[in-house]
Design an enzyme around this catalytic site. Structure first.
Site, mmCIF file in Angstrom:
data_model
loop_
_atom_site.group_PDB
_atom_site.id
_atom_site.type_symbol
_atom_site.label_atom_id
_atom_site.label_comp_id
_atom_site.label_asym_id
_atom_site.label_seq_id
_atom_site.Cartn_x
_atom_site.Cartn_y
_atom_site.Cartn_z
ATOM 1 N N SER A 149 3.147 2.264 7.261
ATOM 2 C CA SER A 149 4.127 2.224 7.734
ATOM 3 C C SER A 149 4.170 1.792 9.354
ATOM 4 O O SER A 149 3.153 1.914 9.950
ATOM 5 C CB SER A 149 4.655 3.839 8.064
ATOM 6 N N TYR A 202 2.928 12.458 10.928
ATOM 7 C CA TYR A 202 3.161 11.297 9.940
ATOM 8 C C TYR A 202 2.920 9.779 10.734
ATOM 9 O O TYR A 202 2.019 9.116 10.200
ATOM 10 C CB TYR A 202 4.697 11.099 9.673
#
Length: 260
Positions: free
Chosen positions: A142, A158
């Site tokens: 990501s 995250y």
């Protein structure tokens, strides 16, 4: 580009993984897609037909990837590549800014995004070594692992997990290159998936995304935006590339983004 290839997709029954599964089959591959929901697995098999199989299982279980690889070999006669897409937000478990982050949020986020990936990569490498052949692994990262967005996307566990995926992928790629096992990484920005629903329904965030991801008029990514890159890395067209991160992010990493 994938004729004769047999590929396992962990997280392949919805979103980015399902889009890739359809693209792989169009390019000539046979695919085993793994997902948690049985109903999604049924949909996958109906869509992919004779060149697709689906398996309902949890990516964080240590036997899931192993079982999927064995299914791939038994059904299609070979195992040539792994695409690990599975992951998710730990927000509901307590992920967020550091001063509010819970231990459960931290641990669950890492389990979803890093432990599951370690298990699938391990199973794939073990099988490639056992078969005495090379193979390819493509992991999902990501942009938040290296390009923070503190106003609207503040989940520090995250970000840490996705950053760790980069180091993990590069380390594996270096170690197994001599075995002709290639391991690469895709890093999307905001893409229309069930995970991004919170942001996608927020008008303020969407106005920001239009300027942070300015390609194609400024928009959310779509699952199919990553399909071409995934096909490339799973194919022999990328046979001399390993340890690489490709940002498929609509311009996120190089754009400032405007707050309104």
């Amino acid at each position: 580009m994938l004729k004769g290839k047999s590929i396992v997709i962990i997280g392949g029954t919805t979103g980015l993984g399902f889009s890739a599964a359809k693209a792989f089959v169009r390019e000539g591959a046979r695919v085993v897609a793994v997902g948690r929901k049985p109903e999604s697995c049924l949909s996958v098999e109906l869509v992919l037909g004779e060149n697709g199989r689906a398996m309902s299982a949890d990516a964080t279980n240590e036997n899931t990837a192993k079982n999927a690889i064995e299914l791939c070999i038994s059904e299609f006669g070979s195992f040539d590549g792994l695409y690990h897409v599975a992951g998710g937000s730990g927000r509901k478990f307590g992920d967020g800014p550091l001063h509010e982050l819970t231990l459960e949020g931290w641990n669950k986020t890492f389990e979803l995004n890093l432990t599951s990936l370690m298990l699938s990569n391990q199973a794939a490498v073990q099988k490639f070594l056992e078969l005495g052949k090379g193979g390819t692994i493509l992991n999902m990262g990501s942009v938040l692992g290296f390009s923070p967005s503190p106003k609207y996307f503040v989940t520090h566990a995250y970000a840490a997990a996705k950053s760790a995926v980069v180091g993990f992928t590069k380390s594996l790629a270096a170690y197994y290159a001599s075995e002709n096992i290639r391991i690469n990484l895709l890093a999307p920005a905001l893409v229309e998936t069930p995970m991004s629903e919170r942001a996608s329904k927020d008008e303020t965030i969407m106005n920001f995304v239009k300027t942070k991801q300015p390609l194609d008029g400024g928009r959310n990514g779509r699952p199919e935006d990553l399909d071409g890159a995934a096909v490339f890395f799973m194919s022999d067209a990328s046979k001399f590339a390993t340890g690489q991160t490709l940002y498929v992010d609509g311009g996120w990493e190089v754009s400032e983004g405007q707050y309104f």
